[in-house]
Design a protein around this motif. Structure first.
Motif, PDB file in Angstrom:
ATOM      1  N   ASP A   1      48.681  13.859  -0.696  1.00 28.09           N
ATOM      2  CA  ASP A   1      47.520  14.150   0.144  1.00 28.09           C
ATOM      3  C   ASP A   1      46.701  12.880   0.309  1.00 28.09           C
ATOM      4  O   ASP A   1      46.835  11.921  -0.461  1.00 28.09           O
ATOM      5  CB  ASP A   1      46.647  15.262  -0.429  1.00 28.09           C
ATOM      6  N   GLU A   2      45.874  12.913   1.329  1.00 27.74           N
ATOM      7  CA  GLU A   2      44.960  11.805   1.613  1.00 27.74           C
ATOM      8  C   GLU A   2      43.549  12.261   1.268  1.00 27.74           C
ATOM      9  O   GLU A   2      43.187  13.413   1.524  1.00 27.74           O
ATOM     10  CB  GLU A   2      45.058  11.413   3.093  1.00 27.74           C
TER      11      GLU A   2
ATOM     12  N   SER B   1      39.531  14.878   3.998  1.00 28.93           N
ATOM     13  CA  SER B   1      40.773  15.073   4.737  1.00 28.93           C
ATOM     14  C   SER B   1      41.792  15.771   3.860  1.00 28.93           C
ATOM     15  O   SER B   1      41.835  15.583   2.647  1.00 28.93           O
ATOM     16  CB  SER B   1      41.331  13.723   5.198  1.00 28.93           C
ATOM     17  N   THR B   2      42.600  16.624   4.483  1.00 29.41           N
ATOM     18  CA  THR B   2      43.793  17.165   3.833  1.00 29.41           C
ATOM     19  C   THR B   2      44.870  17.215   4.895  1.00 29.41           C
ATOM     20  O   THR B   2      44.589  17.529   6.056  1.00 29.41           O
ATOM     21  CB  THR B   2      43.536  18.540   3.202  1.00 29.41           C
ATOM     22  N   LEU B   3      46.084  16.852   4.539  1.00 32.68           N
ATOM     23  CA  LEU B   3      47.142  16.696   5.523  1.00 32.68           C
ATOM     24  C   LEU B   3      47.931  17.984   5.698  1.00 32.68           C
ATOM     25  O   LEU B   3      48.088  18.768   4.761  1.00 32.68           O
ATOM     26  CB  LEU B   3      48.082  15.559   5.109  1.00 32.68           C
TER      27      LEU B   3
ATOM     28  N   SER C   1      51.429  13.193   9.045  1.00 34.46           N
ATOM     29  CA  SER C   1      50.948  14.561   9.209  1.00 34.46           C
ATOM     30  C   SER C   1      49.530  14.561   9.765  1.00 34.46           C
ATOM     31  O   SER C   1      48.727  13.682   9.453  1.00 34.46           O
ATOM     32  CB  SER C   1      50.967  15.300   7.869  1.00 34.46           C
TER      33      SER C   1
ATOM     34  N   PRO D   1      50.778  20.483   5.637  1.00 29.64           N
ATOM     35  CA  PRO D   1      51.797  20.516   4.579  1.00 29.64           C
ATOM     36  C   PRO D   1      53.215  20.286   5.086  1.00 29.64           C
ATOM     37  O   PRO D   1      53.517  20.430   6.274  1.00 29.64           O
ATOM     38  CB  PRO D   1      51.664  21.940   4.018  1.00 29.64           C
TER      39      PRO D   1
ATOM     40  N   LYS E   1      53.616  15.301   1.766  1.00 28.28           N
ATOM     41  CA  LYS E   1      53.208  15.596   3.139  1.00 28.28           C
ATOM     42  C   LYS E   1      53.602  14.484   4.105  1.00 28.28           C
ATOM     43  O   LYS E   1      53.796  14.743   5.297  1.00 28.28           O
ATOM     44  CB  LYS E   1      51.704  15.842   3.188  1.00 28.28           C
TER      45      LYS E   1
ATOM     46  N   THR F   1      38.059  25.208   6.078  1.00 28.76           N
ATOM     47  CA  THR F   1      39.005  24.156   6.470  1.00 28.76           C
ATOM     48  C   THR F   1      39.188  24.225   7.970  1.00 28.76           C
ATOM     49  O   THR F   1      39.499  25.297   8.506  1.00 28.76           O
ATOM     50  CB  THR F   1      40.358  24.324   5.762  1.00 28.76           C
TER      51      THR F   1
ATOM     52  N   LYS G   1      38.606  19.592   5.275  1.00 22.36           N
ATOM     53  CA  LYS G   1      38.277  20.608   4.266  1.00 22.36           C
ATOM     54  C   LYS G   1      36.898  20.330   3.685  1.00 22.36           C
ATOM     55  O   LYS G   1      36.628  19.231   3.196  1.00 22.36           O
ATOM     56  CB  LYS G   1      39.332  20.597   3.158  1.00 22.36           C
TER      57      LYS G   1
END
Length: 686
Positions: free
Chosen positions: A160-161, A238-240, A224, A242, A248, A198, A229
């Motif tokens: 994840d980032e 940030s969340t990438l 991705s 899945p 990811k 999110t 979030k």
């Protein structure tokens, strides 16, 4: 000022560059700063006492984004968050004006300052290196990670980032949830910023002090998509999207991530008239793309959406040779450039939703003669707009992609609508067979790779792509100008399936959210104002015309049955006249989610058009025509909501017409009905 034609090769734009040598000790707190060209936006970058990279952002001397972390969780080692030190930084600046081959405006200004900050983890954390580039404009900024070649890491497997946006104020947010089954096709929510969960981007916000923000990303390539979030309060991370494979994102070094962007403005107008994401993309890689011409089109589509016709073969089959000839005749008579035909190919008879393994992209159904239809269209000066539905099965599509584009090129088809109707996505990776179906999110790395493969393949055959159920737009139309359009939001089709399925505030919200990312194929022009079983639209007749000015696209559909278009000759006259390509575009009145009125200048004439859309609240406006040429007098032809019009009753059909003589500085009064709209053509008087 440097003006760069759309077909020009990339030029070096650096005007100044300086290297700051030396290494700052971990946690020293010594910041590295840079400002936008006008000095209003300042970024400050440092590491905290744990060696975590952070940045802050101020605007006009006021803290806008508090200390926000940077970094990654990797799948095969320690996090790339702690134990960092700054080893150096570089600054640069650039200024140019570049030309779009098509767009909301012909010329785009790019004036920015850059700051590149170099980080390295101490040995006990792996000695890994990452650079973060900040690009500051007067109306926003972007940041991206640049991972250099290094001995301690050859391939990066990103779990994840962790890019944060720690907003310092609460306010109002307009957003759709990230990762839901129906992709981006959601009704926008309006909530407090600290009530967001999110979200997909763009997400639009109005802070308590009136500052307007829109958080998004630019240049999404081989990575991705970013969802946003909320972590706590008004801090987002940030969340990438899945991947079922685990990490990811998997990339060999060196590589650069997409940009994480924030548009910043004092008003809604400042968000809309903002080219941040376009400027963060690379210049045109395709060269001369004059083979694509912006156009309006009709199609064999609304009948299937409503259930009158079918995509599948049988007595209700929509895509027949006879019906297509009828639509071609109507297009030629009324100046439409293209006819979209869905359901022409084999593969629609079974369960194609989220499956798609039976689709052929070169074989037509027995009642549709593809070669004869394209020849007939060419004789009439009309193009067939091709259609490739995948049902999310991208392995099946990729296996046939070259042959499909080669066939369309041979037949003179210059635009293709692609589709990815599936709950989440498609096939995972190269090597999967069309019979192997494993779910992946529609905006994961594999799907991002796929969409670009389609666009690049199509470009080789001089074919443009209009993607439905797509990966979101991130400004890549600059780099690949044949990527002319996307859906990527809740479109007109939902109005066929339920009364007021798209509420009256839906389109006025799209202007300030989804449309910030790029053109949308919303498919306006339902002049009957009826979906299936006569369910009404949350729209007046004037609003259907205003949509052509509110929701930009270089291809605009008149989506209703041709019989319904013919039954409204005065409204059809406007649709025939309104351009699909603009020299200038300005939001002259509007607020997020409430209403939006644009003034747009035709790229190919001296005509101006004014109009847009309204929510459920009736309102009276005074539109000052400051944008007109002071040396000209204009004849204004007006389509407006009739007295008592409202989307809530049969009064939605009430429309009024007016002709005025106007000049620069005049004030045009406008009453917008609940669920209403406005459309005006301003033609220079002879």
């Amino acid at each position: 000022m440097r003006i760069i034609p759309a077909f020009a090769a990339p030029l070096a734009l650096t005007l100044s560059c300086a290297f700051v040598s030396g290494a700052f000790a971990q946690g020293s707190g010594t910041p590295v700063t840079a400002a936008s060209p006008d000095g209003s936006i300042v970024v400050s970058v440092s590491v905290d006492t744990d060696g975590r990279p952070t940045y802050t952002l101020t605007r006009k001397g006021k803290l806008l984004v508090g200390a926000s972390s940077l970094g990654f969780i990797v799948a095969d080692g320690p996090t790339m968050v702690r134990g960092n030190r700054i080893t150096g930084s570089e600054t640069a600046s650039g200024q140019q004006t570049w030309e779009q081959p098509w767009g909301e405006r012909r010329f785009v200004n790019d004036n920015h300052n850059d700051l590149l900050v170099k980080f390295e983890q101490v040995p006990e954390w792996g000695s890994r290196r990452m650079n973060v580039r900040f690009r500051l404009f007067n109306d926003g900024f972007g940041l991206r990670y640049e991972l250099p070649e290094q001995p301690t890491m050859k391939t990066m497997k990103i779990a994840d980032e962790l890019t944060e946006f720690a907003l310092t104020q609460n306010g109002t947010a307009w957003w759709i949830p990230g990762g839901e089954w129906n992709r981006y096709e959601q009704v926008y929510q309006k909530s407090a910023i600290d009530g967001v969960s999110t979200a997909h981007t763009p997400i639009t916000m109005k802070l308590e002090d009136g500052t307007h923000l829109a958080i998004h990303e630019a240049a999404l390539v081989d990575y991705s998509a970013m969802w946003l979030k909320r972590v706590t309060g008004t801090t987002f991370r940030s969340t990438l999207s899945p991947s079922p494979n685990g990490p990811k994102v998997v990339r060999d070094l060196p590589f650069k991530t997409p940009w994480r962007t924030i548009r910043i403005a004092d008003s809604a107008k400042g968000l809309v008239e903002n080219d941040l994401e376009l400027n963060l993309n690379e210049p045109n890689k395709l060269g001369d793309v004059s083979w694509f011409k912006p156009m309006k089109y009709i199609g064999i589509w609304w009948g299937m959406i409503r259930g009158d016709w079918s995509w599948a073969e049988g007595p209700k089959h929509g895509a027949t040779t006879a019906r297509t000839r009828q639509y071609i005749d109507f297009a030629a008579k009324n100046g439409f450039g293209g006819v979209l035909v869905e359901g022409w190919d084999k593969g629609w008879n079974g369960n194609w939703f989220g499956n798609g393994k039976e689709f052929s992209y070169t074989q037509a159904t027995p009642d549709f003669d593809l070669e004869a239809v394209t020849k007939y269209a060419a004789k009439k000066g009309v193009q067939l707009i091709g259609h490739h539905e995948t049902g999310g099965n991208i392995a099946n599509y990729e296996a046939q992609l070259e042959d499909a584009m080669k066939l369309y090129d041979k037949l003179g088809v210059r635009a293709v609508k692609t589709g990815y109707v599936a709950d989440a996505g498609g096939i995972l990776a190269p090597g999967d067979t069309p019979d192997t179906y494993r779910m992946e999110y529609h905006d994961g790395q594999r799907q991002v790779q796929h969409h670009l493969k389609v666009v690049e393949t199509a470009a080789r055959y001089h074919i443009a792509i209009n993607a439905h159920e797509p990966v979101k737009d991130t400004g890549l139309r600059r780099t690949y100008p044949n990527w002319i359009d996307r859906e990527g939001a809740r479109g007109m089709e939902y109005n066929a399936w339920g009364q007021f399925a798209n509420g009256p505030d839906h389109e006025p919200t799209l202007v300030y959210t989804r449309m910030l990312s790029g053109p949308m194929d919303y498919t306006p022009g339902i002049l009957s104002l009826e979906g299936a079983n006569k369910v009404p639209l949350a729209s007046t007749l004037a609003k259907q015309l205003g949509l052509y000015l509110a929701l930009y696209s270089p291809i605009q559909m008149a989506a209703d049955f041709i019989e319904n278009l013919e039954a409204h000759p005065k409204e059809l006259a406007f649709i025939k006249q309104v351009p699909a390509d603009w020299a200038e575009s300005h939001l002259i009145a509007g607020e997020v989610g409430d209403y939006a009125i644009f003034a747009r200048k035709d790229r190919n004439s001296e005509d101006w058009y004014v109009g847009g859309v309204n929510d459920a609240t009736a309102r009276s406006l005074s539109l000052t025509l400051e944008f007109l040429d002071p040396s000209k007098t204009y004849t204004a032809t007006i389509w407006k909501d009739g007295e008592g019009a409202t989307y809530e009753t049969d009064a939605r059909h009430r429309i009024a017409y007016q002709t005025l003589t106007l000049k620069k500085g005049d004030v045009l009064p406008a009453w917008l009905a609940p669920g209403g709209g406005l459309a005006v053509r301003l033609h220079p008087a002879k």
